[in-house]
Each structure stands twice: as structure tokens, then as C-alpha cells.
Design a protein around this motif. Structure first.
Motif, PDB file in Angstrom:
ATOM      1  N   SER A   1      59.860  20.658  28.193  1.00  0.00           N
ATOM      2  CA  SER A   1      59.838  21.785  29.129  1.00  0.00           C
ATOM      3  C   SER A   1      59.053  22.951  28.554  1.00  0.00           C
ATOM      4  O   SER A   1      58.292  23.617  29.259  1.00  0.00           O
ATOM      5  CB  SER A   1      61.271  22.231  29.451  1.00  0.00           C
ATOM      6  N   TYR A   2      59.236  23.188  27.247  1.00  0.00           N
ATOM      7  CA  TYR A   2      58.508  24.285  26.598  1.00  0.00           C
ATOM      8  C   TYR A   2      57.004  24.049  26.638  1.00  0.00           C
ATOM      9  O   TYR A   2      56.230  24.930  27.032  1.00  0.00           O
ATOM     10  CB  TYR A   2      58.971  24.448  25.151  1.00  0.00           C
ATOM     11  N   TYR A   3      56.573  22.832  26.231  1.00  0.00           N
ATOM     12  CA  TYR A   3      55.138  22.545  26.201  1.00  0.00           C
ATOM     13  C   TYR A   3      54.532  22.561  27.602  1.00  0.00           C
ATOM     14  O   TYR A   3      53.398  23.013  27.801  1.00  0.00           O
ATOM     15  CB  TYR A   3      54.876  21.193  25.526  1.00  0.00           C
ATOM     16  N   TYR A   4      55.295  22.082  28.578  1.00  0.00           N
ATOM     17  CA  TYR A   4      54.813  22.107  29.970  1.00  0.00           C
ATOM     18  C   TYR A   4      54.576  23.548  30.418  1.00  0.00           C
ATOM     19  O   TYR A   4      53.530  23.879  31.013  1.00  0.00           O
ATOM     20  CB  TYR A   4      55.840  21.434  30.877  1.00  0.00           C
ATOM     21  N   ASN A   5      55.539  24.426  30.118  1.00  0.00           N
ATOM     22  CA  ASN A   5      55.408  25.832  30.520  1.00  0.00           C
ATOM     23  C   ASN A   5      54.357  26.568  29.693  1.00  0.00           C
ATOM     24  O   ASN A   5      53.683  27.467  30.199  1.00  0.00           O
ATOM     25  CB  ASN A   5      56.760  26.542  30.397  1.00  0.00           C
ATOM     26  N   ALA A   6      54.202  26.179  28.426  1.00  0.00           N
ATOM     27  CA  ALA A   6      53.190  26.814  27.582  1.00  0.00           C
ATOM     28  C   ALA A   6      51.783  26.459  28.065  1.00  0.00           C
ATOM     29  O   ALA A   6      50.884  27.313  28.117  1.00  0.00           O
ATOM     30  CB  ALA A   6      53.375  26.384  26.124  1.00  0.00           C
ATOM     31  N   ILE A   7      51.588  25.195  28.435  1.00  0.00           N
ATOM     32  CA  ILE A   7      50.292  24.762  28.961  1.00  0.00           C
ATOM     33  C   ILE A   7      49.950  25.494  30.252  1.00  0.00           C
ATOM     34  O   ILE A   7      48.789  25.819  30.514  1.00  0.00           O
ATOM     35  CB  ILE A   7      50.293  23.234  29.190  1.00  0.00           C
ATOM     36  N   ASN A   8      50.993  25.775  31.066  1.00  0.00           N
ATOM     37  CA  ASN A   8      50.782  26.456  32.340  1.00  0.00           C
ATOM     38  C   ASN A   8      50.838  27.976  32.217  1.00  0.00           C
ATOM     39  O   ASN A   8      50.826  28.685  33.230  1.00  0.00           O
ATOM     40  CB  ASN A   8      51.826  25.992  33.363  1.00  0.00           C
ATOM     41  N   GLY A   9      50.894  28.483  30.983  1.00  0.00           N
ATOM     42  CA  GLY A   9      50.838  29.923  30.756  1.00  0.00           C
ATOM     43  C   GLY A   9      52.124  30.677  30.989  1.00  0.00           C
ATOM     44  O   GLY A   9      52.123  31.915  30.966  1.00  0.00           O
ATOM     45  N   VAL A  10      53.222  29.961  31.178  1.00  0.00           N
ATOM     46  CA  VAL A  10      54.513  30.630  31.400  1.00  0.00           C
ATOM     47  C   VAL A  10      55.067  31.166  30.083  1.00  0.00           C
ATOM     48  O   VAL A  10      55.572  32.288  30.003  1.00  0.00           O
ATOM     49  CB  VAL A  10      55.530  29.673  32.051  1.00  0.00           C
ATOM     50  N   TYR A  11      54.974  30.356  29.017  1.00  0.00           N
ATOM     51  CA  TYR A  11      55.422  30.755  27.683  1.00  0.00           C
ATOM     52  C   TYR A  11      54.217  30.896  26.765  1.00  0.00           C
ATOM     53  O   TYR A  11      53.198  30.224  26.947  1.00  0.00           O
ATOM     54  CB  TYR A  11      56.370  29.726  27.076  1.00  0.00           C
ATOM     55  N   ALA A  12      54.352  31.773  25.774  1.00  0.00           N
ATOM     56  CA  ALA A  12      53.320  31.909  24.750  1.00  0.00           C
ATOM     57  C   ALA A  12      53.527  30.802  23.705  1.00  0.00           C
ATOM     58  O   ALA A  12      54.659  30.370  23.467  1.00  0.00           O
ATOM     59  CB  ALA A  12      53.400  33.281  24.093  1.00  0.00           C
ATOM     60  N   TRP A  13      52.434  30.353  23.081  1.00  0.00           N
ATOM     61  CA  TRP A  13      52.552  29.333  22.046  1.00  0.00           C
ATOM     62  C   TRP A  13      53.216  29.936  20.820  1.00  0.00           C
ATOM     63  O   TRP A  13      52.834  31.012  20.352  1.00  0.00           O
ATOM     64  CB  TRP A  13      51.178  28.780  21.683  1.00  0.00           C
ATOM     65  N   ASN A  14      54.220  29.258  20.309  1.00  0.00           N
ATOM     66  CA  ASN A  14      54.979  29.751  19.160  1.00  0.00           C
ATOM     67  C   ASN A  14      54.975  28.668  18.078  1.00  0.00           C
ATOM     68  O   ASN A  14      55.518  27.584  18.273  1.00  0.00           O
ATOM     69  CB  ASN A  14      56.419  30.066  19.578  1.00  0.00           C
ATOM     70  N   PRO A  15      54.373  28.966  16.914  1.00  0.00           N
ATOM     71  CA  PRO A  15      54.298  27.945  15.853  1.00  0.00           C
ATOM     72  C   PRO A  15      55.672  27.521  15.339  1.00  0.00           C
ATOM     73  O   PRO A  15      55.846  26.387  14.896  1.00  0.00           O
ATOM     74  CB  PRO A  15      53.488  28.642  14.744  1.00  0.00           C
ATOM     75  N   TRP A  16      56.663  28.410  15.435  1.00  0.00           N
ATOM     76  CA  TRP A  16      58.006  28.060  14.993  1.00  0.00           C
ATOM     77  C   TRP A  16      58.639  27.010  15.908  1.00  0.00           C
ATOM     78  O   TRP A  16      59.373  26.130  15.448  1.00  0.00           O
ATOM     79  CB  TRP A  16      58.887  29.307  14.920  1.00  0.00           C
ATOM     80  N   VAL A  17      58.349  27.127  17.193  1.00  0.00           N
ATOM     81  CA  VAL A  17      58.854  26.123  18.136  1.00  0.00           C
ATOM     82  C   VAL A  17      58.236  24.762  17.823  1.00  0.00           C
ATOM     83  O   VAL A  17      58.924  23.728  17.853  1.00  0.00           O
ATOM     84  CB  VAL A  17      58.548  26.526  19.595  1.00  0.00           C
ATOM     85  N   ILE A  18      56.933  24.765  17.514  1.00  0.00           N
ATOM     86  CA  ILE A  18      56.247  23.513  17.170  1.00  0.00           C
ATOM     87  C   ILE A  18      56.863  22.905  15.913  1.00  0.00           C
ATOM     88  O   ILE A  18      57.113  21.693  15.834  1.00  0.00           O
ATOM     89  CB  ILE A  18      54.742  23.768  16.966  1.00  0.00           C
ATOM     90  N   LEU A  19      57.150  23.749  14.906  1.00  0.00           N
ATOM     91  CA  LEU A  19      57.743  23.279  13.654  1.00  0.00           C
ATOM     92  C   LEU A  19      59.114  22.640  13.899  1.00  0.00           C
ATOM     93  O   LEU A  19      59.381  21.516  13.430  1.00  0.00           O
ATOM     94  CB  LEU A  19      57.882  24.440  12.671  1.00  0.00           C
ATOM     95  N   PHE A  20      59.963  23.334  14.654  1.00  0.00           N
ATOM     96  CA  PHE A  20      61.305  22.808  14.887  1.00  0.00           C
ATOM     97  C   PHE A  20      61.295  21.635  15.876  1.00  0.00           C
ATOM     98  O   PHE A  20      62.230  20.833  15.894  1.00  0.00           O
ATOM     99  CB  PHE A  20      62.237  23.922  15.363  1.00  0.00           C
ATOM    100  N   SER A  21      60.227  21.532  16.670  1.00  0.00           N
ATOM    101  CA  SER A  21      60.068  20.339  17.510  1.00  0.00           C
ATOM    102  C   SER A  21      59.848  19.111  16.635  1.00  0.00           C
ATOM    103  O   SER A  21      60.421  18.037  16.877  1.00  0.00           O
ATOM    104  CB  SER A  21      58.879  20.508  18.460  1.00  0.00           C
ATOM    105  N   ILE A  22      59.030  19.281  15.603  1.00  0.00           N
ATOM    106  CA  ILE A  22      58.784  18.189  14.658  1.00  0.00           C
ATOM    107  C   ILE A  22      60.075  17.821  13.927  1.00  0.00           C
ATOM    108  O   ILE A  22      60.401  16.647  13.745  1.00  0.00           O
ATOM    109  CB  ILE A  22      57.685  18.594  13.649  1.00  0.00           C
ATOM    110  N   LEU A  23      60.841  18.853  13.535  1.00  0.00           N
ATOM    111  CA  LEU A  23      62.110  18.607  12.848  1.00  0.00           C
ATOM    112  C   LEU A  23      63.098  17.884  13.763  1.00  0.00           C
ATOM    113  O   LEU A  23      63.883  17.044  13.299  1.00  0.00           O
ATOM    114  CB  LEU A  23      62.709  19.934  12.369  1.00  0.00           C
ATOM    115  N   LEU A  24      63.055  18.198  15.050  1.00  0.00           N
ATOM    116  CA  LEU A  24      63.921  17.519  16.017  1.00  0.00           C
ATOM    117  C   LEU A  24      63.596  16.025  16.063  1.00  0.00           C
ATOM    118  O   LEU A  24      64.505  15.180  16.037  1.00  0.00           O
ATOM    119  CB  LEU A  24      63.752  18.139  17.401  1.00  0.00           C
ATOM    120  N   PHE A  25      62.317  15.702  16.112  1.00  0.00           N
ATOM    121  CA  PHE A  25      61.902  14.289  16.138  1.00  0.00           C
ATOM    122  C   PHE A  25      62.295  13.584  14.837  1.00  0.00           C
ATOM    123  O   PHE A  25      62.698  12.416  14.862  1.00  0.00           O
ATOM    124  CB  PHE A  25      60.392  14.182  16.364  1.00  0.00           C
ATOM    125  N   ILE A  26      62.184  14.300  13.716  1.00  0.00           N
ATOM    126  CA  ILE A  26      62.593  13.718  12.432  1.00  0.00           C
ATOM    127  C   ILE A  26      64.096  13.442  12.449  1.00  0.00           C
ATOM    128  O   ILE A  26      64.556  12.384  11.993  1.00  0.00           O
ATOM    129  CB  ILE A  26      62.231  14.662  11.262  1.00  0.00           C
TER     130      ILE A  26
END
Length: 281
Positions: A102-127
Motif C-alpha cells: 500500500s505504501y509503495y502504491y501510494n508513493a508511486i502515485n505521489g500520495v506519500y513521499a519516499w522514505n528510506p526508513w520505510v524501505i529499510l524496514f520493508s526489507i527487514l519485514l521480508f527477512i
């Protein structure tokens, strides 16, 4: 905060009962979908005089209803299969991916700003999820499906939840969430009729408890809609709180959990909480 706790409590009870329905009643996916959808529909219908009705019938909304019903059927079918193998907590842990999508979908559509911390914890979630899957203490004889098949089923489950949320947001103004859900549950139950034997399903021992267990689910759906109207951040916190409660429940129940699975569970819980906070703070 009270609304969050009540909603999380309702959904937790409902999730635990989903596990019981699949295991104790020995339901097929179609039977599980019928029991859950018809019972939820009945309880929401009973609450309609108090919460009101709101739906705008149009070609646009009717097509979305069909898409919502399809997504619900996929969700129920995959849930029925997965809950015979995994715990309710594991199912919700995987659902954390839905927040990321949901975050990436909204970020691509300009609803949310890209946040490197979200990307980091997304990777941790998959791990964390990978650690849960690899840390399952199930022998090959006891395992119903290979890990690759389970992962595919999980992805179908997550995809159905994401599609459901996406389609729900496309409903036109004037459509109440509970009214839409009532119709979706009606369609889902109706579609299952050719695949089940009503007398067989309704005559099983424990069916009354399964129907009653949908009361918390219906209450959670109504409370969730109320919380969403109050504050979007509080609404977003429902899933992390529910995930935490289910995790504590699995600990108290002493479910089999090796060190790797425990560490992965904690990492998933932490990642979901941080991602939710970063997105909606």
C-alpha cells in the motif's frame, strides 16, 4: 485508543476462531467461505437498523462489487488452506506485506513521499517472514504443502487483501462500508452454494460456535469503520496491535516456536509497527 483496542480484540478472537473452524469442522475452502461469509452477513444485517444503510446502485459500483466478491473468495479459500498448516499469528505476520504494498502504491502515485526508513524496514519485514518460514518446526510427513506452495498461497492471500482494499476505495460517494460489505458477503455466500451441501455443513458439530464467532468479526468491521472516520493513524494502528496480541497469544499458548521463528516474529512485529508509524505519523 479504546476503539483500537476493542477492534483489535474483536479481530483477534475472530482470527483464532478462523483457525478453529478450519481444523475442528474440517471444512473445505468452499465450506469455510460459506460459513464465514453467511454468518458475517447475518450479524451485519442484524446491526443494520442501528448503523443504517447506504449504497448507490450503478454499473460502476456493481462491477466493483463483483471484483470485491472475487477478492473475498480468494482470501477465504487461501485462508482455509493456510490455517490448516500455519497459526493465525503467522497469517497476520505475512499480511504486513500488505502495508508495504500500500505504501509503495501510494508513493508511486505521489500520495506519500519516499522514505528510506520505510524501505529499510520493508526489507527487514521480508527477512523476518523468511525466518518464520525457514524456522517452522514441522516434519515433512506432517507438512501438508511444500514451503514454495505455502509462499504462493500466502502471496495470493496478500494479493486478494490488497485488491480488496484498492477496489473498496473506488466506490462512489454515498456507499457505506458496512453496506458494501453486507452485499459482498451475500454474493460470496451465494457463489458457494453449488459447491457445498447445506445439510452437511449446518449439521456438523461446532457449527453453532462457528456462527457465533462471527459476532466479533462483524463488531470489528463496524468498529474499524468508526475508528477510520475518527483518525487515519488510529485506523492504521489496528493491524500492529492485533499482530502483537496474536503474538502474545501464541507465546502464552506455547505454540512450537524455535529460536529462528521467534526472532523472525519479533522482527516482523517491530517492522510493521515502525512502518505504520513512519507512514501515518
Amino acid at each position: 485508543m479504546i476503539g483500537i483496542m476493542l477492534t483489535a480484540a474483536c479481530y483477534t478472537v475472530s482470527s483464532i476462531e478462523d483457525k478453529r473452524i478450519t481444523s475442528k469442522l474440517k471444512c473445505t475452502p468452499a465450506e469455510f467461505a460459506f460459513i464465514v461469509s453467511s454468518a458475517t452477513m447475518a450479524w451485519i444485517g442484524a446491526a443494520m437498523p442501528f448503523i443504517g444503510w447506504g449504497f448507490v446502485f450503478s454499473m460502476h459500483n456493481c462491477l466493483i462489487l463483483l471484483a470485491l466478491a472475487a477478492a473475498k473468495i480468494i482470501e477465504f479459500y487461501t485462508s482455509a488452506i493456510l490455517l490448516k498448516t500455519v497459526s493465525a499469528y503467522e497469517l497476520k505476520a505475512w499480511l504486513g506485506i500488505n502495508i508495504v504494498c500500500s505504501y509503495y502504491y501510494n508513493a508511486i502515485n505521489g500520495v506519500y513521499a519516499w522514505n528510506p526508513w520505510v524501505i529499510l524496514f520493508s526489507i527487514l519485514l521480508f527477512i523476518g517472514i523468511a525466518m518464520i518460514v525457514s524456522g517452522q518446526n514441522v516434519s515433512r510427513k506432517e507438512r501438508r504443502y511444500s514451503r514454495w506452495v505455502l509462499c504462493l498461497l500466502f502471496l495470493l492471500f496478500i494479493g486478494s487483501k490488497f485488491l480488496y482494499g484498492l477496489m473498496f476505495g473506488l466506490m462512489t460517494h454515498g456507499c457505506e462500508a458496512t453496506s458494501v460489505l453486507f452485499i459482498v458477503m451475500l454474493l460470496t455466500a451465494f457463489i458457494q452454494l453449488p459447491k457445498i451441501q447445506i445439510r452437511d455443513v449446518t449439521g456438523r458439530k461446532g457449527i453453532t460456535g462457528a456462527v457465533v464467532s462471527r459476532i466479533p468479526n462483524a463488531a470489528g468491521l463496524i468498529l474499524e469503520a468508526f475508528v477510520a472516520m475518527q483518525d487515519v493513524f488510529l485506523y492504521a494502528m489496528i493491524q500492529p496491535v492485533q499482530l502483537a496480541v496474536l503474538f502474545l497469544f501464541s507465546i502464552v499458548k506455547k505454540e512450537p516456536m524455535g529460536g529462528r521463528k521467534l526472532a523472525g516474529s519479533i522482527l516482523c512485529l517491530l517492522s510493521v509497527c515502525v512502518i505504520t508509524f513512519l507512514i501515518f505519523k
